[in-house]
Design a protein around this motif. Sequence first.
Motif, PDB file in Angstrom:
ATOM      1  N   ALA A  61       3.518   6.120  -9.657  1.00 52.60           N
ATOM      2  CA  ALA A  61       2.111   6.336  -9.325  1.00 52.60           C
ATOM      3  C   ALA A  61       1.258   5.160  -9.803  1.00 52.60           C
ATOM      4  O   ALA A  61       0.325   4.729  -9.106  1.00 52.60           O
ATOM      5  CB  ALA A  61       1.623   7.639  -9.948  1.00 52.60           C
ATOM      6  N   CYS A  62       1.569   4.633 -10.984  1.00 51.54           N
ATOM      7  CA  CYS A  62       0.808   3.497 -11.512  1.00 51.54           C
ATOM      8  C   CYS A  62       1.007   2.244 -10.659  1.00 51.54           C
ATOM      9  O   CYS A  62       0.057   1.501 -10.393  1.00 51.54           O
ATOM     10  CB  CYS A  62       1.223   3.223 -12.963  1.00 51.54           C
ATOM     11  N   ILE A  63       2.244   2.007 -10.222  1.00 49.26           N
ATOM     12  CA  ILE A  63       2.523   0.856  -9.364  1.00 49.26           C
ATOM     13  C   ILE A  63       1.822   1.012  -8.023  1.00 49.26           C
ATOM     14  O   ILE A  63       1.251   0.054  -7.478  1.00 49.26           O
ATOM     15  CB  ILE A  63       4.031   0.682  -9.173  1.00 49.26           C
ATOM     16  N   ALA A  64       1.857   2.228  -7.470  1.00 48.32           N
ATOM     17  CA  ALA A  64       1.181   2.471  -6.188  1.00 48.32           C
ATOM     18  C   ALA A  64      -0.315   2.225  -6.310  1.00 48.32           C
ATOM     19  O   ALA A  64      -0.937   1.648  -5.404  1.00 48.32           O
ATOM     20  CB  ALA A  64       1.448   3.910  -5.735  1.00 48.32           C
ATOM     21  N   LEU A  65      -0.916   2.635  -7.428  1.00 47.99           N
ATOM     22  CA  LEU A  65      -2.332   2.399  -7.659  1.00 47.99           C
ATOM     23  C   LEU A  65      -2.623   0.907  -7.765  1.00 47.99           C
ATOM     24  O   LEU A  65      -3.603   0.405  -7.184  1.00 47.99           O
ATOM     25  CB  LEU A  65      -2.785   3.130  -8.928  1.00 47.99           C
ATOM     26  N   ALA A  66      -1.776   0.172  -8.503  1.00 44.30           N
ATOM     27  CA  ALA A  66      -1.964  -1.270  -8.649  1.00 44.30           C
ATOM     28  C   ALA A  66      -1.835  -1.979  -7.302  1.00 44.30           C
ATOM     29  O   ALA A  66      -2.612  -2.886  -6.982  1.00 44.30           O
ATOM     30  CB  ALA A  66      -0.941  -1.825  -9.643  1.00 44.30           C
ATOM     31  N   GLU A  67      -0.867  -1.561  -6.499  1.00 44.44           N
ATOM     32  CA  GLU A  67      -0.668  -2.180  -5.183  1.00 44.44           C
ATOM     33  C   GLU A  67      -1.828  -1.887  -4.242  1.00 44.44           C
ATOM     34  O   GLU A  67      -2.234  -2.757  -3.458  1.00 44.44           O
ATOM     35  CB  GLU A  67       0.646  -1.693  -4.581  1.00 44.44           C
ATOM     36  N   SER A  68      -2.374  -0.671  -4.315  1.00 43.44           N
ATOM     37  CA  SER A  68      -3.520  -0.342  -3.461  1.00 43.44           C
ATOM     38  C   SER A  68      -4.746  -1.153  -3.851  1.00 43.44           C
ATOM     39  O   SER A  68      -5.546  -1.539  -2.984  1.00 43.44           O
ATOM     40  CB  SER A  68      -3.824   1.156  -3.549  1.00 43.44           C
TER      41      SER A  68
END
Length: 242
Positions: A135-142
């Motif tokens: 979830a943290c990686i997805a947030l950073a990528e977004s």
Amino acid sequence: LSLAIGLGLYCLFVWTKALRFRELLRIDRPIRQLLPILALYTFWGNILPMRSGDVSYIYLMKRREQVDGAKSVASLMLASLIDFTLLIALMVGTGWLLRSHLEGQLSYIALFLVPILIGVLLIGLMTMASLTPKACIALAESCARPLLRWSQPSRGTGFRFSQLISWLTNKSLEVARELTRFRLDRRFLTIWGYSNGSLGVRFGFQCYLVREMGIAVSVVSLLFALAFTNLFNLLPIQSVGN
């Protein structure tokens, strides 16, 4: 004798830092190989402004130990977050013991409530990154996606600047991925233990120097002041802050 004791404490401080960064980097190296790197990093970190001494750590780890730059940056960031949390706890603890002397100078909100909230937030961020890495990686990528779209190669005078933005964004994502690889396990507890030991040796060294200089300040008051000083050391304004 005082110089010998001071040198011994300083070497012990560098040794505890080397132990901590070996765990942070998750590398199997003899401490004697990491000690010169951490000694130079500590030296340049104390001399150069705006935390530019951190570059020496990243460069030496890549040059001598073949550690990727993103991994080195992530280890520095996590070490700073842990130190920040420990220093806030020290500031609040010593501030509570000195509350009768500080009354009328600092409000309880500034002295206790705000630091405690910041400390809880930092612990929450580290816990979230460890428990929900995807979830943290997805947030950073977004968050990075608009920058990457904006920095797509195009003709014009801003081409090189766009390349720089794209490179920085991708490197930031690499660091974010490294930060989410830490888990709440025995190794992470060991890192916290070494962090406590490193701060303890550093403050013991500084308290010893103050005593040897004949300055009549209580240990609690000195630790309260050192907590502020070392908090500023974690920021790019340490020269002015100290």
